[in-house]
Scaffold this active site. Structure first.
Site, mmCIF file in Angstrom:
data_model
loop_
_atom_site.group_PDB
_atom_site.id
_atom_site.type_symbol
_atom_site.label_atom_id
_atom_site.label_comp_id
_atom_site.label_asym_id
_atom_site.label_seq_id
_atom_site.Cartn_x
_atom_site.Cartn_y
_atom_site.Cartn_z
ATOM 1 C CB ALA A 59 18.040 86.509 0.705
ATOM 2 N N GLY A 61 21.837 83.473 -1.321
ATOM 3 C CA GLY A 61 22.517 84.789 -1.309
ATOM 4 C C GLY A 61 23.974 84.464 -0.773
ATOM 5 C CD GLU A 66 22.275 84.662 -5.576
ATOM 6 O OE1 GLU A 66 21.682 85.079 -4.624
ATOM 7 O OE2 GLU A 66 21.800 84.615 -6.772
ATOM 8 C CD GLU A 72 18.544 81.032 -4.220
ATOM 9 O OE1 GLU A 72 18.823 79.670 -4.222
ATOM 10 O OE2 GLU A 72 19.405 81.689 -3.641
#
Ligand code: NAI
Length: 684
Positions: free
Chosen positions: A61, A100, A103, A123
């Site tokens: 992200a 992300g 994910e 993360e």
């Protein structure tokens, strides 16, 4: 256009295209939803392939969006859309597939990687936990233990390891082609990852992960939260776990810890060739000369040859050249033992290096780095010899403290000299201070940056002063610690408050490790220039005179005995008491908070002073130097990030109070006064 779509026969291909790393921002999220909807309407398609446009799937992200509230569509909404897609979505993974990015891939019913793929959920390294299902899906797919080890440490898996773990379904040289052609019979019948059975509990693995995180990421919240979230998957239904994960992600991303880690991350990314040097042509690094093959020179030569340069190492005589060769050989042996290089390759690379005691045959090298003794006479003989032997090269000195401008004055063309201050061990530490002398040419500086790039180091440009940025701050904090001892603090207390704050090791234990004699030699060098009225503690000098030089002599601040933990040296206390008495100081116990505060104020005030002098160009550079070169805890962001958390008005008041007591040692940095008046922080 951050999202590109293509129809290839019966396949709709969606490509994320946001160089350099496809960081997932609002545009990518909105584009993905729009593309999924548009392709689902095409009756001719039997699948969608999700890929990155270039050599990367998606590195995570966009951390740049963390400061603002999340905007729709959020990543969980995109993931839900992939899971709800009427056409099966196959992830075709090339390069980084992190955070992300992974994910997204976990929402797909089928994942194909190419051999370059790296998959992980890093993360916690940025102070958060995965926020879009990573902690809940990964354990269901690959088991709790494996997921735990990845998520709690942030480590990623290669394609081959991911295949073994069951994280990807296949490896193919061209993942997109393979995804277009794959037989999806199995993918269509197996449940989505979210619907897979809960993984079995693994209490021992959870306890181990907590213990490891407590040791390796001490003081940080995110790894422990991540472990609890992964642990939940064994006993909690998917949606409850998902909601808990999202709540934790949103809470963590505005903590000081997360902001600090993001600050360091962005400072690292910004550490590269400045725009002002972009038009300068660096010298070639194909051939490089290193002079002096001791601790530093051997490490530098090893790093250079491993990065592809052809290296000649010059020593002062034949014996020293042989000793340097065996030092470099030792580094290769260590790399072989750790499985980093094949034994044949190591031998061949070493055989390709030249070790010599003369300056013959160096003229065609583009750069020479001297790492001889820290002594002006030695530096002079080396640099003047290089001046003649290498008329066209950039010349560099690895000096820790000495004046680069004086050294430049010995050369026919002073513009050729630049400081390249490596950190020990030079082949491992990532920091490189590039010292800009008064005369340093753009070519010399650009060559330093090119070297940093080749060696994958973090370059920080600094100006000339005693110790540049890092060692100057280290000297100042050492002095502050000496004064604390005279006032009543204990050296073990100094070490303890530093490790409690997050340092891996305190100041005194570190001194024992590197040897007290280095700083001693430096204090002797500086003696003439020192203000005689400045409070000077002789404790360290007396330790050195008595041969207590640290680990190498078996005792320093601590006593070292084989097989035993170090114990505080009882010889220190009488020295400190006598020195305090000599200065008329009555020692009184100090609180840990007061000790920590004083050390931090010394660092911050010195940093502000050198920023004001232009020795460092920006606050983030100072933080980078302290985090990467001096063990300042990364999750505290560096001294100036930390200063902003304290607040400029408070800092000003505290340093002023110290200045009132000792105006020679404590002079409020003008920058702190200015920023306090403007109501700004160092990083605003
Ligand atoms: P060292 O004492 O381990 O090695 C110095 C080497 O230079 C020796 O092998 C010596 O034989 C050689 N040498 C001495 N005079 C020479 C001459 N005239 N010609 C050719 N070679 C000569 O020292 P170390 O620790 O490697 O330091 C070297 C330089 O790097 C110093 O300027 C030091 O301040 C700096 N430095 C040291 C760091 C450290 O942690 N040790 C960190 C960063 C910089």
């Amino acid at each position: 256009m951050t999202i590109k779509t293509e129809i290839r026969g019966h396949v709709g291909i969606i490509r994320m295209d946001r160089p350099p790393v496809n960081a997932i921002n609002h545009d990518i999220r909105a584009g993905l939803i729009a593309a999924l909807v548009a392709l689902a309407e095409k009756a001719s398609l039997d699948r969608i392939v999700l890929a990155g446009a270039d050599r990367i799937f998606a590195a995570g992200a966009d951390a740049g969006e963390f400061n603002a509230p999340p905007t729709d569509p959020t990543l969980p909404q995109v993931i839900a859309a992939i899971e709800a897609s009427p056409l099966p979505v196959v992830a075709a993974i090339r390069g980084a597939c992190l955070g992300g990015g992974l994910e997204l891939a976990l929402a797909c019913p089928w994942r194909i990687a190419d051999p370059s793929a790296q998959l992980g959920l890093p993360e916690v390294i940025l102070g958060v936990v995965p926020g879009s299902g990573g902690t809940q899906r990964l354990p269901r797919l690959i088991g709790l233990e494996m997921a735990l080890s990845m998520i709690s440490s942030g480590r990623s898996l290669s394609a081959a390891k991911a295949l073994d773990a069951g994280l990807v379904d296949a490896i193919a040289d061209d993942a997109v082609d393979a995804a277009c052609a794959a037989d999806l019979t199995e993918a269509l019948v197996r449940p989505a990852v979210r619907a897979m059975p809960a993984p079995g509990a693994a209490q021992a693995a959870v306890a181990d992960a907590r213990a490891l995180a407590g040791k390796k990421m001490r003081g940080q919240a995110a790894p422990l939260v991540a472990i609890s979230l992964v642990e939940m998957t064994a006993s909690t239904d998917f949606d409850t776990g998902l909601a808990a994960e999202r709540a934790q992600f949103l809470a963590l991303r505005s903590t000081p810890e997360c902001k600090a880690l993001r600050h360091v991350f962005f400072a690292e990314r910004a550490a590269r060739l400045p725009d002002s040097l972009k038009s300068a042509a660096p010298n070639s690094l194909e051939k490089v000369v290193v002079v002096g093959g001791g601790t530093m020179g051997a490490g530098i030569a090893y790093a250079l040859v491993q990065s592809g340069s052809s290296v000649t190492l010059v020593e002062r005589d034949d014996d020293a050249a042989t000793a340097a060769q065996s030092r470099v050989s030792g580094l290769f042996d260590a790399a072989v033992a750790r499985g980093l290089i094949q034994v044949d390759k190591a031998a061949a690379t070493l055989a390709g290096m030249r070790f010599q005691a003369s300056y013959d045959g160096l003229a065609d090298a583009g750069l020479a780095i001297e790492a001889a003794f820290e002594d002006m006479e030695v530096k002079k003989s080396v640099l003047t010899a290089l001046d003649t032997a290498m008329p066209d090269a950039v010349l560099a000195t690895n000096t820790s403290y000495l004046d680069v401008d004086v050294m430049a004055s010995w050369l026919a063309d002073p513009a050729r000299l630049v400081g390249l201050h490596f950190f020990s061990p030079a082949h491992i530490m990532k920091l490189l201070e590039i010292v800009r002398g008064k005369a340093s040419s753009d070519t010399a500086l650009a060559t330093g940056f090119a070297l940093a790039k080749q060696l994958r180091k973090l370059p920080v440009m600094v100006g000339v002063c005693d110790g540049f940025v890092g060692n100057r701050m280290l000297q100042r904090v050492r002095e502050a610690a000496e004064h604390l001892l005279l006032e009543g603090a204990e050296f073990t207390q100094v070490d303890r408050v530093m490790t409690d704050f997050g340092y891996a090791m305190g100041l005194y234990m570190t001194q024992d490790l590197s040897g007290l004699d280095i700083a001693w030699a430096n204090r002797k060098r500086q003696a003439d220039a020192r203000d005689p009225a400045r409070l000077y503690s002789r404790v360290q000098d007396e330790m050195c005179t008595a041969g207590r030089l640290g680990r190498k002599t078996g005792e320093g601040w601590y006593i070292y005995e084989k097989g035993a933990d170090p114990v505080p040296n009882p010889a220190v206390a009488p020295l400190v008491d006598a020195e305090a008495a000599r200065h008329g100081i009555t020692r009184q116990p100090m609180t840990d908070d007061a000790v920590l505060n004083r050390l931090l104020l010394a660092l911050i005030n010195e940093a502000a002073t050198l920023l004001g002098e232009g020795i460092a160009a920006k606050a983030a550079d100072v933080d980078l130097v302290l985090v990467h070169g001096y063990g300042f805890p990364r999750f505290r962001g560096g001294p100036l990030f930390h200063a902003d958390q304290i607040g400029m008005a408070v800092l000003l008041e505290q340093v002023k109070a110290l200045e009132a007591k000792d105006p020679i040692v404590w002079k409020v940095a003008p920058l702190i006064e200015r920023l306090a008046a403007e109501g700004r922080g160092f990083l605003d």
